[in-house]
Design a protein around this motif. Structure first.
Motif, mmCIF file in Angstrom:
data_model
loop_
_atom_site.group_PDB
_atom_site.id
_atom_site.type_symbol
_atom_site.label_atom_id
_atom_site.label_comp_id
_atom_site.label_asym_id
_atom_site.label_seq_id
_atom_site.Cartn_x
_atom_site.Cartn_y
_atom_site.Cartn_z
ATOM 1 N N ASP A 48 0.858 -1.188 0.000
ATOM 2 C CA ASP A 48 0.000 0.000 0.000
ATOM 3 C C ASP A 48 0.894 1.238 0.000
ATOM 4 O OD1 ASP A 48 -2.015 1.909 0.330
ATOM 5 O OD2 ASP A 48 -2.051 1.640 2.499
ATOM 6 N N TYR A 54 -3.085 2.315 -7.020
ATOM 7 C CA TYR A 54 -3.634 1.218 -6.223
ATOM 8 C C TYR A 54 -3.959 0.056 -7.151
ATOM 9 C CZ TYR A 54 -6.739 -1.211 -2.950
ATOM 10 O OH TYR A 54 -7.328 -2.141 -2.136
ATOM 11 N N PRO A 56 -5.065 -3.617 -6.431
ATOM 12 C CA PRO A 56 -5.381 -4.704 -5.507
ATOM 13 C C PRO A 56 -5.211 -6.103 -6.100
ATOM 14 C CG PRO A 56 -7.370 -3.529 -6.137
ATOM 15 C CD PRO A 56 -6.215 -2.757 -6.689
ATOM 16 N N LEU A 115 -9.378 -10.523 0.521
ATOM 17 C CA LEU A 115 -9.732 -9.137 0.796
ATOM 18 C C LEU A 115 -9.286 -8.229 -0.352
ATOM 19 C CD1 LEU A 115 -10.785 -6.916 2.758
ATOM 20 C CD2 LEU A 115 -8.443 -6.817 3.646
ATOM 21 N N LEU A 116 -8.073 -8.437 -0.843
ATOM 22 C CA LEU A 116 -7.570 -7.620 -1.949
ATOM 23 C C LEU A 116 -8.361 -7.865 -3.233
ATOM 24 C CD1 LEU A 116 -3.774 -7.877 -1.173
ATOM 25 C CD2 LEU A 116 -5.126 -5.770 -1.199
ATOM 26 N N ALA A 119 -11.582 -6.130 -2.847
ATOM 27 C CA ALA A 119 -11.358 -4.685 -2.976
ATOM 28 C C ALA A 119 -11.223 -4.282 -4.433
ATOM 29 C CB ALA A 119 -10.102 -4.284 -2.205
ATOM 30 N N TRP A 124 -12.837 -0.592 -3.509
ATOM 31 C CA TRP A 124 -12.610 -0.031 -2.180
ATOM 32 C C TRP A 124 -11.337 0.797 -2.150
ATOM 33 C CZ3 TRP A 124 -13.540 -5.444 0.291
ATOM 34 C CH2 TRP A 124 -14.917 -5.719 0.280
ATOM 35 N N GLU A 125 -11.289 1.744 -1.261
ATOM 36 C CA GLU A 125 -10.132 2.624 -1.096
ATOM 37 C C GLU A 125 -8.982 1.871 -0.432
ATOM 38 O OE1 GLU A 125 -9.735 5.844 -2.133
ATOM 39 O OE2 GLU A 125 -11.628 5.445 -3.178
ATOM 40 N N PRO A 126 -7.745 2.149 -0.857
ATOM 41 C CA PRO A 126 -6.598 1.409 -0.327
ATOM 42 C C PRO A 126 -6.391 1.568 1.177
ATOM 43 C CG PRO A 126 -5.874 3.195 -1.764
ATOM 44 C CD PRO A 126 -7.358 3.115 -1.877
ATOM 45 N N VAL A 129 -8.811 -0.713 2.995
ATOM 46 C CA VAL A 129 -8.478 -2.126 2.776
ATOM 47 C C VAL A 129 -7.274 -2.520 3.636
ATOM 48 C CG1 VAL A 129 -7.659 -3.803 1.067
ATOM 49 C CG2 VAL A 129 -9.466 -2.185 0.462
#
Length: 181
Positions: A48, A54, A56, A115-116, A119, A124-126, A129
């Motif tokens: 990150d 970003y 993911p 999760l990544l 995301a 989703w925002e880094p 996450v």
């Protein structure tokens, strides 16, 4: 004949046959879960980059590849450190067993990978996450520590303290992430 003496005699090699180590006990391989979770946390924090792009899905692939590579290297080093005599086929079987015993390291990284991936699909925002991932991994470290301690015979109180000690590693990753960034 008792079960213990039966198990001991089953471990005794037959004359002329190479010795085969007994399969690792549950607690012996469960530490890979802690190692894999810490590895995933460190990678999540390192991948990150503030101000960077970003990615993911890319990050998820690196967490998975790194966990698998670390598991292979760990299993191979265990195999090499416990050299046994015997033919090539026997040594290959021992190597495969040593590699197989490292599967919890890869499994422990899967929550971070999932999760990544989620995301990436959800956009989703880094920051969120990373924060959620590090929090979940810290909770998993607590669970690993407490579960392993219970599994090897500790009572509930001391087992929870072991879980807390493992969770402290996750907290250290969170603090390091905050300080470095």
């Amino acid at each position: 004949m008792s079960q213990e003496s039966t198990q001991q005699s089953a471990r005794q090699p037959t004359p002329g046959a190479p010795a085969v180590p007994p399969p690792r006990r549950g607690a012996d391989w469960m530490f890979c879960g802690v190692y894999g979770t810490v590895l995933a946390s460190g990678l999540l924090a390192a991948l990150d980059q503030r101000g960077g792009e970003y990615t993911p899905f890319y990050d998820a692939s690196w967490v998975l590849v790194t966990a698998a590579t670390a598991a292979l290297a760990h299993g191979y080093s265990h195999h090499m450190a416990s050299h046994r005599s015997g033919g090539a086929g026997h040594r290959w079987r021992l190597l495969l067993r040593a590699l197989w015993n490292e599967w919890p390291m890869v499994v422990a990284a899967l929550p971070t990978v999932l999760l990544l991936v989620a995301a990436g699909f959800a956009g989703w925002e880094p920051y969120g996450v990373t924060a959620v991932g590090l929090g979940v991994n810290t909770a998993l470290l607590f669970a690993w520590g407490a579960f392993v301690a219970l599994r090897v015979g500790y009572r509930t109180g001391p087992a929870l303290l072991f879980g807390l000690a493992d969770a402290t590693i996750g907290l250290a990753v969170i603090v390091a992430n905050a300080l470095i960034k």
